[in-house]
Scaffold this motif. Sequence first.
Motif, PDB file in Angstrom:
ATOM      1  N   CYS A  45       0.657  -1.289  -0.024  1.00  0.00           N
ATOM      2  CA  CYS A  45      -0.001   0.093  -0.120  1.00  0.00           C
ATOM      3  C   CYS A  45       0.894   1.218  -0.017  1.00  0.00           C
ATOM      4  CB  CYS A  45      -0.780  -0.077   1.298  1.00  0.00           C
ATOM      5  SG  CYS A  45      -2.378  -1.228   1.176  1.00  0.00           S
ATOM      6  N   PHE A  87      -6.759   0.575  -5.614  1.00  0.00           N
ATOM      7  CA  PHE A  87      -7.006  -0.280  -4.215  1.00  0.00           C
ATOM      8  C   PHE A  87      -5.990  -0.233  -3.329  1.00  0.00           C
ATOM      9  CE2 PHE A  87      -5.138  -4.548  -2.948  1.00  0.00           C
ATOM     10  CZ  PHE A  87      -6.249  -4.915  -2.001  1.00  0.00           C
ATOM     11  N   GLY A  91      -5.968   1.204   0.415  1.00  0.00           N
ATOM     12  CA  GLY A  91      -5.500   0.590   1.345  1.00  0.00           C
ATOM     13  C   GLY A  91      -4.773   1.367   2.502  1.00  0.00           C
ATOM     14  N   SER A  94      -7.295   3.416   4.400  1.00  0.00           N
ATOM     15  CA  SER A  94      -8.154   2.807   5.188  1.00  0.00           C
ATOM     16  C   SER A  94      -7.335   2.228   6.457  1.00  0.00           C
ATOM     17  CB  SER A  94      -8.622   1.412   4.902  1.00  0.00           C
ATOM     18  OG  SER A  94      -9.613   1.911   3.914  1.00  0.00           O
ATOM     19  N   THR A 228     -15.314   1.064   6.730  1.00  0.00           N
ATOM     20  CA  THR A 228     -15.780   0.318   5.707  1.00  0.00           C
ATOM     21  C   THR A 228     -17.692   0.511   5.634  1.00  0.00           C
ATOM     22  OG1 THR A 228     -14.189  -1.290   5.607  1.00  0.00           O
ATOM     23  CG2 THR A 228     -16.256  -2.017   4.375  1.00  0.00           C
ATOM     24  N   TRP A 244     -11.276   1.364   0.995  1.00  0.00           N
ATOM     25  CA  TRP A 244     -11.719  -0.039   0.599  1.00  0.00           C
ATOM     26  C   TRP A 244     -13.142  -0.006   0.667  1.00  0.00           C
ATOM     27  CZ3 TRP A 244      -7.466  -2.882   3.708  1.00  0.00           C
ATOM     28  CH2 TRP A 244      -6.228  -3.090   2.968  1.00  0.00           C
ATOM     29  N   PRO A 267     -11.021  -5.284  -3.013  1.00  0.00           N
ATOM     30  CA  PRO A 267     -11.139  -4.493  -1.646  1.00  0.00           C
ATOM     31  C   PRO A 267     -11.720  -5.357  -0.654  1.00  0.00           C
ATOM     32  CG  PRO A 267     -12.458  -3.627  -3.215  1.00  0.00           C
ATOM     33  CD  PRO A 267     -11.974  -4.499  -4.018  1.00  0.00           C
ATOM     34  N   GLY A 270      -8.876  -7.346   0.678  1.00  0.00           N
ATOM     35  CA  GLY A 270      -8.177  -6.602   1.396  1.00  0.00           C
ATOM     36  C   GLY A 270      -8.543  -6.365   2.690  1.00  0.00           C
ATOM     37  N   ILE A 271     -10.097  -6.198   2.879  1.00  0.00           N
ATOM     38  CA  ILE A 271     -10.657  -5.968   4.322  1.00  0.00           C
ATOM     39  C   ILE A 271     -10.742  -7.246   5.073  1.00  0.00           C
ATOM     40  CG2 ILE A 271     -12.740  -5.312   5.386  1.00  0.00           C
ATOM     41  CD1 ILE A 271     -13.236  -3.605   3.241  1.00  0.00           C
TER      42      ILE A 271
END
Length: 295
Positions: A45, A87, A91, A94, A228, A244, A267, A270-271
Amino acid sequence: MDTVKTKKVRDVRELSYWGSVFYRLRKNKMAMVSIVVLALIVLACVLVPMLSPYSYFVTNTDNKQMPPSVEHPLGTDDLGRDLLTRFFYAGRISLGIALIVVVLECIVGVIMGGVAGYYGGLVDAAIMRLCEMFMSFPFLMFVITVRALFGNSLVVLVAVLVLLTWPSVARIVRGQILALREQEYMQACEALGISDFRRIFRHLLPNVLAYVIVYATLGMASVILTETALSFLGLGVAPPTPTWGTLIQEARSRIVLVQRWWYWIPPGLGISVSVMCFNLIGDGLRDALDPKMKR
């Protein structure tokens, strides 16, 4: 063989407190794998948006809604922006929000909880009533009201999350301080005339640091999920800054959900992976910091 094992046990026992904690953490394979995976995610990231030839906000309508290809590994969105770049930049935002919120809530919570637990009486009652007031606010209604009054910015989002989460840290710290302040070494501090500031920040708070560290790792996962959810509802960071959550927001359309998987699956992964890593690290730290685990 027994001699080597006995020597190893003796060496472990001779380690300092934090040395033994790191030793036990290294023995937890799931926690170590999670640390490595999370470090790779953070590194990607940080570096990928710097190395990518594409911008996360510059549009190109000639390349909009392109599926994954060599030129765009995760395709492009409705405005022609490269989703791989967005993306990893999302990240960065986030994970950055989660880190800032957790650090600030721990600082505020540790100070307020430490003061409440040490002084007790009216000070404790006032701080605990303040905690209960913030914890009793309806979360979504409070967020909507604050965002309507102060705007849809990153600073406002961080401030709202900190205001609603610091009481949990304060209650944990207060409970530990109430038990620790009756210990003999605190009576010795009083006999030596050590100031209240030094008693709290030099002798009491370091003893609750282990609980705060475990809470912080689990809190990172909680903040990521909260951000999120807010972004999916349109209450998160304002566009064109991606997170994300805002990337997953594109999946509200059935067409996107079914036909354009590259919009929301990356995403989502990723989360999921980040939250799982933080939870496993938190579990590993909890076991490593538990005095009952020490042999």
